[in-house]
Design a protein around this motif. Structure first.
Motif, short mmCIF file in Angstrom:
data_model
loop_
_atom_site.label_atom_id
_atom_site.label_comp_id
_atom_site.label_asym_id
_atom_site.label_seq_id
_atom_site.Cartn_x
_atom_site.Cartn_y
_atom_site.Cartn_z
N UNK A 1 0.68 -1.23 0.08
CA UNK A 1 0.10 0.09 0.01
C UNK A 1 1.15 1.16 -0.09
N UNK A 2 1.98 1.41 0.86
CA UNK A 2 2.77 2.57 0.85
C UNK A 2 3.55 2.61 -0.54
N UNK A 3 3.83 1.36 -1.28
CA UNK A 3 4.49 1.39 -2.52
C UNK A 3 3.44 2.18 -3.51
N UNK A 4 2.17 1.91 -3.48
CA UNK A 4 1.30 2.55 -4.25
C UNK A 4 1.08 3.99 -4.21
N UNK A 5 1.13 4.40 -2.80
CA UNK A 5 0.91 5.82 -2.39
C UNK A 5 2.03 6.62 -3.01
N UNK A 6 3.38 5.88 -2.95
CA UNK A 6 4.69 6.56 -3.28
C UNK A 6 4.85 6.55 -4.83
N UNK A 7 4.14 5.60 -5.44
CA UNK A 7 4.39 5.50 -7.02
C UNK A 7 5.61 4.82 -7.27
N UNK A 8 6.07 3.74 -6.50
CA UNK A 8 7.32 3.07 -6.82
C UNK A 8 7.27 1.59 -7.01
N UNK A 9 8.24 0.99 -7.52
CA UNK A 9 8.15 -0.58 -7.61
C UNK A 9 8.96 -1.10 -6.53
N UNK A 10 8.65 -2.35 -6.29
CA UNK A 10 9.39 -3.08 -5.25
C UNK A 10 10.03 -4.19 -5.49
N UNK A 11 11.22 -4.59 -5.16
CA UNK A 11 11.91 -5.69 -5.38
C UNK A 11 11.70 -6.49 -3.92
N UNK A 12 11.31 -7.56 -3.87
CA UNK A 12 10.86 -8.21 -2.58
C UNK A 12 11.99 -9.34 -2.57
N UNK A 13 12.91 -9.45 -1.43
CA UNK A 13 13.82 -10.27 -1.15
C UNK A 13 13.36 -10.85 0.26
N UNK A 14 13.41 -12.32 0.24
CA UNK A 14 13.27 -13.04 1.46
C UNK A 14 14.52 -13.11 2.48
N UNK A 15 14.48 -12.83 3.49
CA UNK A 15 15.65 -13.03 4.62
C UNK A 15 15.12 -13.24 5.93
N UNK A 16 16.08 -14.00 6.61
CA UNK A 16 15.84 -14.34 8.12
C UNK A 16 15.57 -13.22 8.83
N UNK A 17 14.69 -13.12 9.77
CA UNK A 17 14.47 -11.87 10.68
C UNK A 17 15.54 -11.63 11.24
N UNK A 18 16.47 -12.35 11.70
CA UNK A 18 17.61 -11.41 12.59
C UNK A 18 18.66 -11.03 11.49
N UNK A 19 18.66 -11.44 10.05
CA UNK A 19 19.63 -11.00 9.38
C UNK A 19 19.32 -9.70 8.65
N UNK A 20 18.02 -9.28 8.84
CA UNK A 20 17.58 -7.83 8.09
C UNK A 20 18.24 -6.69 8.61
N UNK A 21 17.97 -6.37 9.77
CA UNK A 21 18.62 -5.04 10.22
C UNK A 21 20.12 -4.97 10.08
N UNK A 22 20.79 -5.89 10.32
CA UNK A 22 22.30 -5.65 10.11
C UNK A 22 22.64 -5.43 8.65
N UNK A 23 21.89 -5.94 7.54
CA UNK A 23 22.09 -5.83 6.33
C UNK A 23 21.69 -4.65 5.61
N UNK A 24 20.94 -3.57 6.37
CA UNK A 24 20.48 -2.56 6.12
C UNK A 24 21.44 -1.44 5.94
N UNK A 25 22.56 -1.47 6.79
CA UNK A 25 23.74 -0.65 6.86
C UNK A 25 24.53 -0.62 5.66
N UNK A 26 24.64 -1.73 4.90
CA UNK A 26 25.37 -2.01 3.76
C UNK A 26 24.69 -1.57 2.74
N UNK A 27 23.50 -1.28 2.69
CA UNK A 27 22.72 -1.06 1.30
C UNK A 27 22.07 -2.43 0.78
N UNK A 28 22.24 -3.38 1.24
CA UNK A 28 21.58 -4.74 0.71
C UNK A 28 20.40 -4.51 0.37
N UNK A 29 19.51 -3.95 1.18
CA UNK A 29 18.14 -3.69 1.10
C UNK A 29 17.76 -2.14 1.63
#
Length: 312
Positions: A102-130
């Protein structure tokens, strides 16, 4: 930001998921009961509450120039209202999925969705992976040191157990002394339990044991089979599980937390996402998403950027 391909909300790799769907029901969302909990149903809710959403120029203007697509990391392996699969075994669904789309539609952006383990997501944000994460991330003061959040619901921590358990409302972790407590790996629940383990030994009692699992199906199996005495998890997830699995009881809410989209610290995306969530609240899509997943009790009046942790 780098240009990225649009992918639908499907898994990147196939996996098997146990869906908790016991009891009677005719499919669909099944509605909600008087407590705002999803009524028993054999089907994961499939009502489309997002596709009619339109781009909002004012919100989209807040995006960094040139932003047309983003990569979001989502943790799969849970049960509704958390992210799970539809019956095709590929398409992702859940409350976080609906809010992200819903947020993507409001902003008019496309999404690439990647599956990751819960504990791996936050550390990966700093690297720009997501570019951001959407997996019911609770906003804590510790996380705010390295992560920016844009809130969209208020959920929190709670407990559940088998119906034959003697446990009642848990207001003090010393009530858990000597027990096996099941919870999700890398979660605020695990952090809370580990941080406060000493309360039992300080009181001269046997410490509780923390048992962590990466999938909620494994958590519930451990309780149903007696390997764990109690579960600590999200309030909404616990209530859904109790409503859809026999032999369980919801004990109580322990601690409320704001939940938000997670970003690298200092992100320029936060104002746009905040505006998008507030647009959803204003136009009614927000309430429709909560109604679909039986989580009306988690509604917020407005989105905030990295608010202080809610205190006990």
């Amino acid at each position: 930001m780098r240009s990225r391909l649009l992918l639908p909300f499907v898994t990147i790799t196939s996996a098997t998921l146990f869906l908790t769907a016991c009891g009677s029901g005719s499919g669909g969302s099944g509605g909600t009961d008087a407590s705002g909990v999803a009524a028993r149903s054999d089907a994961v809710p499939t009502t489309d509450v997002v596709s009619a959403e339109k781009k909002d120029a004012a919100a989209a203007k807040l995006l960094p120039p040139g932003t047309t697509d983003l990569t979001v990391a989502i943790s799969v392996g849970g049960t509704p209202p958390g992210t799970t699969y539809l019956s095709d075994g590929k398409t992702l669904t859940g409350q976080d999925v609906d809010f992200t789309k819903a947020v993507a539609k409001v902003l008019g952006i496309k999404l690439k969705v990647e599956q990751a383990s819960f504990e791996a997501i936050l550390p990966a944000l700093d690297s720009g992976k997501y570019d951001f994460g959407a997996s019911n991330f609770g906003v804590t003061d510790e996380r705010r040191k390295i992560i920016d959040f844009v809130t969209y619901v208020n959920d929190g921590q709670g407990f559940a157990a088998r119906k034959d358990s003697k446990l009642t409302d848990i207001t003090d972790l010393r009530q858990l002394c000597g027990l096996n407590v099941a919870t999700g790996a890398g979660t605020t629940f695990e952090a809370t339990l580990e941080k406060n383990k000493h309360v039992c030994t300080d009181a001269g009692k046997k410490a509780y044991q923390v048992q962590t699992y990466s999938e909620s199906s494994a958590i519930w199996s451990s309780v149903q089979q007696g390997r764990s005495d109690v579960v600590m998890s999200t309030i909404n997830g616990l209530r859904y599980a109790v409503a859809h699995q026999p032999g369980l009881k919801f004990l109580n809410e322990y601690h409320r937390l704001d939940v938000g989209f997670a970003f690298k610290k200092g992100t320029r995306l936060a104002p746009a996402f905040q505006a998008a969530v507030n647009k959803l609240i204003a136009d009614g899509t927000y309430d429709r998403i909560l109604k679909k997943w039986g989580t009306a009790g988690s509604a917020i009046k407005q989105s905030r950027i990295s608010p202080p942790e809610l205190k006990y």
